[in-house]
Enzyme design. Structure first.
Site, PDB file in Angstrom:
ATOM      1  N   HIS A 123      -6.708 -10.532   0.746  1.00  0.00           N
ATOM      2  CA  HIS A 123      -6.220  -9.806   1.928  1.00  0.00           C
ATOM      3  C   HIS A 123      -7.280  -9.780   3.036  1.00  0.00           C
ATOM      4  O   HIS A 123      -6.948  -9.808   4.228  1.00  0.00           O
ATOM      5  CB  HIS A 123      -5.890  -8.354   1.560  1.00  0.00           C
ATOM      6  CG  HIS A 123      -4.493  -8.143   1.049  1.00  0.00           C
ATOM      7  ND1 HIS A 123      -3.369  -8.388   1.804  1.00  0.00           N
ATOM      8  CD2 HIS A 123      -4.040  -7.683  -0.141  1.00  0.00           C
ATOM      9  CE1 HIS A 123      -2.283  -8.093   1.095  1.00  0.00           C
ATOM     10  NE2 HIS A 123      -2.663  -7.665  -0.097  1.00  0.00           N
ATOM     11  N   GLY A 144      -3.668  -1.684  -6.147  1.00  0.00           N
ATOM     12  CA  GLY A 144      -4.747  -2.114  -5.262  1.00  0.00           C
ATOM     13  C   GLY A 144      -4.299  -2.022  -3.819  1.00  0.00           C
ATOM     14  O   GLY A 144      -3.102  -2.023  -3.522  1.00  0.00           O
ATOM     15  N   CYS A 194       2.998  -7.155  -4.080  1.00  0.00           N
ATOM     16  CA  CYS A 194       2.092  -6.624  -3.052  1.00  0.00           C
ATOM     17  C   CYS A 194       2.813  -5.527  -2.286  1.00  0.00           C
ATOM     18  O   CYS A 194       3.995  -5.666  -1.967  1.00  0.00           O
ATOM     19  CB  CYS A 194       1.700  -7.757  -2.101  1.00  0.00           C
ATOM     20  SG  CYS A 194       0.613  -7.239  -0.768  1.00  0.00           S
ATOM     21  N   LEU A 195       2.090  -4.458  -1.996  1.00  0.00           N
ATOM     22  CA  LEU A 195       2.682  -3.353  -1.241  1.00  0.00           C
ATOM     23  C   LEU A 195       3.085  -3.773   0.167  1.00  0.00           C
ATOM     24  O   LEU A 195       3.859  -3.081   0.816  1.00  0.00           O
ATOM     25  CB  LEU A 195       1.703  -2.176  -1.172  1.00  0.00           C
ATOM     26  CG  LEU A 195       1.369  -1.496  -2.508  1.00  0.00           C
ATOM     27  CD1 LEU A 195       0.309  -0.415  -2.312  1.00  0.00           C
ATOM     28  CD2 LEU A 195       2.619  -0.914  -3.149  1.00  0.00           C
ATOM     29  N   GLN A 210      -4.188  -3.732   5.149  1.00  0.00           N
ATOM     30  CA  GLN A 210      -2.817  -3.284   4.866  1.00  0.00           C
ATOM     31  C   GLN A 210      -2.486  -1.963   5.544  1.00  0.00           C
ATOM     32  O   GLN A 210      -1.315  -1.622   5.676  1.00  0.00           O
ATOM     33  CB  GLN A 210      -2.589  -3.150   3.356  1.00  0.00           C
ATOM     34  CG  GLN A 210      -2.609  -4.499   2.627  1.00  0.00           C
ATOM     35  CD  GLN A 210      -2.340  -4.312   1.149  1.00  0.00           C
ATOM     36  OE1 GLN A 210      -3.250  -4.073   0.384  1.00  0.00           O
ATOM     37  NE2 GLN A 210      -1.086  -4.405   0.747  1.00  0.00           N
TER      38      GLN A 210
HETATM   39 NI    NI Z   1      -1.428  -7.072  -1.622  1.00  0.00          NI
END
Ligand code: NI
Length: 146
Positions: free
Chosen positions: A134, A46, A88-89, A51
């Site tokens: 986010h 995701g 999370c990235l 981000q």
């Molecule tokens: Ni994330």
């Protein structure tokens, strides 16, 4: 299409409340393409627009059941609970247990501006909740159970 750099925790953009998308046009569609490409390249399930530095309410999710794109997503309802490790990235190298709804109904708009309603369970539901957080500047590390 383009691969974006994924912002990391500590970047204040990740803490901003994102704005609704008002007009769905080619720029928005291109951004959705770039978000998906960036997510796949990073081996994520995701990605939310903030981000990659875009404070707009857009998410992409693919937990192995196909790509889902949502513009202005909103939780309609959530039922049950699940606790599982999350990552999370934007928080590389960290995982921790987070409690989420087990089943969710989420509404939003697709890339053509058409309203869609998604019912999700398990990992898919978890990913949707994580990505929607986010959009309000919330990271999973804020919710890790101690
Ligand atoms: Ni994330």
């Amino acid at each position: 299409m383009a691969i974006y750099e994924i912002l990391q925790v500590g970047d204040e953009v990740l803490r901003q409340k994102c704005l609704p998308v008002k007009e769905i046009n080619d720029t928005v569609r291109e951004l959705l393409d770039d978000m998906a490409e960036t997510m796949y390249r990073a081996d994520g399930v995701g990605l939310a627009a903030p981000q990659i530095g875009i404070t707009k309410r857009m998410i992409v999710v693919d937990v192995g059941e196909g790509l889902v794109e949502l513009i202005n997503p909103e939780l309609v309802n959530g039922r049950g609970r699940q606790i599982d490790d999350e990552g999370c990235l934007s928080v590389v190298g960290v995982t921790g247990p987070v409690e989420r709804y087990k089943t969710v109904m989420v509404k939003g708009l697709d890339r053509n501006g058409k309203g869609i309603l998604i019912k999700a369970h398990g990992l898919f539901a978890r990913a949707l909740q994580h990505e929607m957080d986010h959009l309000d500047g919330i990271l999973f590390i804020d919710k890790v159970k101690k």
